[in-house]
Design an enzyme around this catalytic site. Sequence first.
Site, PDB file in Angstrom:
ATOM      1  N   HIS A   1      -2.986   7.259   3.044  1.00  0.00           N
ATOM      2  CA  HIS A   1      -3.450   6.008   2.462  1.00  0.00           C
ATOM      3  C   HIS A   1      -4.792   5.639   3.087  1.00  0.00           C
ATOM      4  O   HIS A   1      -4.982   5.764   4.294  1.00  0.00           O
ATOM      5  CB  HIS A   1      -2.428   4.905   2.702  1.00  0.00           C
ATOM      6  CG  HIS A   1      -2.921   3.541   2.372  1.00  0.00           C
ATOM      7  ND1 HIS A   1      -3.468   3.230   1.140  1.00  0.00           N
ATOM      8  CD2 HIS A   1      -2.990   2.403   3.114  1.00  0.00           C
ATOM      9  CE1 HIS A   1      -3.823   1.957   1.139  1.00  0.00           C
ATOM     10  NE2 HIS A   1      -3.553   1.431   2.321  1.00  0.00           N
TER      11      HIS A   1
ATOM     12  N   ASN B   1     -10.126   0.387   0.131  1.00  0.00           N
ATOM     13  CA  ASN B   1      -8.674   0.390   0.029  1.00  0.00           C
ATOM     14  C   ASN B   1      -8.276  -0.106  -1.358  1.00  0.00           C
ATOM     15  O   ASN B   1      -8.362  -1.299  -1.646  1.00  0.00           O
ATOM     16  CB  ASN B   1      -8.079  -0.505   1.123  1.00  0.00           C
ATOM     17  CG  ASN B   1      -6.558  -0.523   1.106  1.00  0.00           C
ATOM     18  OD1 ASN B   1      -5.930  -0.006   0.199  1.00  0.00           O
ATOM     19  ND2 ASN B   1      -5.967  -1.140   2.115  1.00  0.00           N
TER      20      ASN B   1
ATOM     21  N   CYS C   1       0.810  -1.221   0.000  1.00  0.00           N
ATOM     22  CA  CYS C   1       0.000   0.000   0.000  1.00  0.00           C
ATOM     23  C   CYS C   1       0.843   1.272   0.000  1.00  0.00           C
ATOM     24  O   CYS C   1       0.316   2.365  -0.158  1.00  0.00           O
ATOM     25  CB  CYS C   1      -0.961   0.002   1.188  1.00  0.00           C
ATOM     26  SG  CYS C   1      -2.234  -1.272   1.082  1.00  0.00           S
TER      27      CYS C   1
END
Length: 332
Positions: free
Chosen positions: A256, A286, A116
Amino acid sequence: MSKINAVITGVGAYVPDYVLTNEELSTMVETTDEWIMTRIGIKERRILKGEGKGSSDLGSKAVEDLLKKTNTSPEEVDLLICATVTPDMQFPATANIISDKVGINNAFSFDLNAGCSGFLFALVTASKYIQTGLYKKVVVVGAEKMSSIVDYTDRTTCPIFGDGSAAVMLEPTSEDLGVIDEMLHTQGFGRKHLYQKAGGSCKPASHETVDAREHFIYQEGKHVFKHAVSNMADVSVEMMEKHNITSNELAWLVPHQANNRIIEATAKRMGLAKEKVMINIQKYGNTTSATIPLCLWEWEDQLKKGDKLILSGFGAGFTWGSILVKWGYDPK
């Protein structure tokens, strides 16, 4: 010679049409909208449908959008970096496939996998190519078909992830703008807490690995959450302190989008009001390497030249980091 900085000169994006809501998800696994919203903060996520569709289909559309918005011909691009954990295939690189699909034929391209944190690592890498003075136009794209590695019988992970892509253009400038500083970290012990068990050279695909559902995301949620909260907050505060930036001076935190509670904890440590934090996890979930550039794309019309932004992320590996960016242009 004046110093050359790498500045973002445009943002493009693409998200699939299909919306997977919490209500639909609750018909697939034992979960509820209230449970997902309380613990993660996601209302819906986008899913790429269609036989033979992969991350390159998402990434190519985002890059096409970027080229159009920046009035750039494909032939002008010198380099394309694709951050992804869901490549179309082991090889060739998804970056190569995206380049071919959009007609970028005069550039070299490669993939970067940092979980990520992929977009952060790719953005810093791209900025170094610009700073050498050899490259004038570099595209960084985060492209993820996370639905391809999500186990939709696992109630702990399937609500989290969605599909999407976003891209930025980097160009040289002599102004005090662009990528100003970065703090990137890796700790390999985290590999046992968040990973895909099979499909690599260590454990190649077999009937056994498929039957054991080992080609999907495996995550120890509590352990990952604990490290994400502390590391994202620490590295973001450290960046502020290093550059003597107060919460009043910082225009935006671009975090994020993994979990709303992680985002809130990071903002609190930085002393930021919610109004200064880009949050769209409720709409897209996500999307791994695509979350940060998707935020930049969605907030682009609110960003002003000279705005100080801190981009912050945490991902599998473990990987994490923050980047200080001074925005390069006013709303168009």
